[in-house]
Design a protein around this motif. Sequence first.
Motif, short mmCIF file in Angstrom:
data_model
loop_
_atom_site.label_atom_id
_atom_site.label_comp_id
_atom_site.label_asym_id
_atom_site.label_seq_id
_atom_site.Cartn_x
_atom_site.Cartn_y
_atom_site.Cartn_z
N UNK A 1 0.86 -1.18 0.00
CA UNK A 1 0.00 0.00 0.00
C UNK A 1 0.90 1.23 0.00
N UNK A 2 0.65 2.13 -0.95
CA UNK A 2 1.41 3.37 -0.99
C UNK A 2 0.65 4.46 -0.24
N UNK A 3 1.35 5.14 0.64
CA UNK A 3 0.76 6.27 1.35
C UNK A 3 1.87 7.18 1.86
N UNK A 4 1.82 8.42 1.44
CA UNK A 4 2.72 9.45 1.95
C UNK A 4 1.85 10.40 2.77
N UNK A 5 2.00 10.37 4.08
CA UNK A 5 1.18 11.18 4.97
C UNK A 5 1.26 12.67 4.65
N UNK A 6 2.35 13.12 4.05
CA UNK A 6 2.49 14.54 3.76
C UNK A 6 1.62 15.00 2.60
N UNK A 7 0.97 14.06 1.89
CA UNK A 7 0.16 14.41 0.73
C UNK A 7 -1.30 14.70 1.07
N UNK B 1 13.89 16.04 10.15
CA UNK B 1 14.59 17.02 9.32
C UNK B 1 15.81 17.53 10.08
N UNK B 2 16.83 17.89 9.34
CA UNK B 2 18.05 18.39 9.96
C UNK B 2 17.88 19.77 10.56
N UNK B 3 16.85 20.47 10.12
CA UNK B 3 16.59 21.81 10.66
C UNK B 3 15.09 21.99 10.76
N UNK B 4 14.67 23.07 11.41
CA UNK B 4 13.25 23.30 11.63
C UNK B 4 12.80 24.61 11.02
N UNK B 5 12.78 24.69 9.69
CA UNK B 5 12.18 25.85 9.06
C UNK B 5 10.67 25.59 8.92
N UNK B 6 9.95 26.54 8.36
CA UNK B 6 8.49 26.41 8.28
C UNK B 6 8.05 25.19 7.48
N UNK B 7 8.73 24.91 6.36
CA UNK B 7 8.37 23.76 5.52
C UNK B 7 8.62 22.45 6.26
N UNK B 8 9.73 22.36 6.96
CA UNK B 8 10.04 21.14 7.72
C UNK B 8 9.03 20.95 8.86
N UNK B 9 8.65 22.04 9.49
CA UNK B 9 7.67 21.98 10.57
C UNK B 9 6.33 21.45 10.05
N UNK B 10 5.86 21.98 8.93
CA UNK B 10 4.59 21.55 8.35
C UNK B 10 4.66 20.07 7.96
N UNK C 1 3.34 14.25 8.81
CA UNK C 1 3.82 12.87 8.78
C UNK C 1 3.86 12.23 10.17
N UNK C 2 4.23 12.98 11.17
CA UNK C 2 4.42 12.41 12.49
C UNK C 2 3.21 12.53 13.41
N UNK C 3 2.26 13.39 13.09
CA UNK C 3 1.10 13.55 13.96
C UNK C 3 -0.22 13.44 13.19
N UNK C 4 -0.53 14.44 12.39
CA UNK C 4 -1.85 14.48 11.74
C UNK C 4 -2.10 13.27 10.86
N UNK C 5 -1.13 12.86 10.07
CA UNK C 5 -1.30 11.70 9.19
C UNK C 5 -1.66 10.43 9.93
N UNK C 6 -0.85 10.02 10.92
CA UNK C 6 -1.20 8.81 11.65
C UNK C 6 -2.54 8.87 12.38
N UNK C 7 -2.86 10.04 12.94
CA UNK C 7 -4.15 10.18 13.63
C UNK C 7 -5.30 10.06 12.62
N UNK C 8 -5.20 10.77 11.51
CA UNK C 8 -6.26 10.71 10.48
C UNK C 8 -6.36 9.32 9.87
N UNK D 1 12.84 24.35 18.90
CA UNK D 1 13.24 25.73 19.15
C UNK D 1 12.11 26.44 19.90
N UNK D 2 12.42 27.53 20.61
CA UNK D 2 11.38 28.27 21.32
C UNK D 2 10.23 28.70 20.40
N UNK D 3 10.53 29.05 19.16
CA UNK D 3 9.50 29.47 18.21
C UNK D 3 8.45 28.36 18.04
N UNK D 4 8.90 27.14 17.83
CA UNK D 4 7.96 26.04 17.57
C UNK D 4 7.31 25.54 18.86
N UNK D 5 7.98 25.67 19.99
CA UNK D 5 7.33 25.35 21.26
C UNK D 5 6.14 26.28 21.51
#
Length: 156
Positions: free
Chosen positions: A59-65, A97-106, A111-118, A147-151
């Motif tokens: 089964x193919x599934x990419x949670x980010x899609x 991700x190696x860093x936490x910019x806005x795209x990596x955060x989304x 992938x790690x939260x909304x996808x598995x829950x849904x 980072x404090x921003x994402x917390x």
Amino acid sequence: MSRSQKPKYAVVTGANRGLGLAMAKRLVHEGFQIAAVCRQLKDAKRTVKMLGNIRSVPVQLDFSEGEAPLHAAASQIAAWAGPSKLMLLVNNAGNSHGSWDDAAWLDSRLVNYKGPVSFTEALLPTLATGASVIMVGSGLGDVSLLSPKYRRLLRK
């Protein structure tokens, strides 16, 4: 599995490597038929071949899609299981991700939260009474590593 035993069905996300692959192998050994869910179909097919085609389905599934592919995968799994119900769902897929910019955060949230829950919610009608759902996490779930921003975003 003897002819008198009903088949047992399980879903493992991130089944192509690491913990997901180890869990899928063990479940096949325990007599389960596996829906091997992977981001790439070629990885899911390779996993199925390794596990044995009789007991597994790719089964193919990419949670980010987003939601549409998630519901399509849930429908595919429901059709595969037929009137049987899933005994186990292992949500193991994840990313980091190696860093936490806005795209990596989304992407990480999808992938790690909304996808598995849904995905779990989409599979609820397919889960047997008393079925188990396992959510595999990592150190990335430790808020202190953000980072404090994402917390601050989590607290909103």
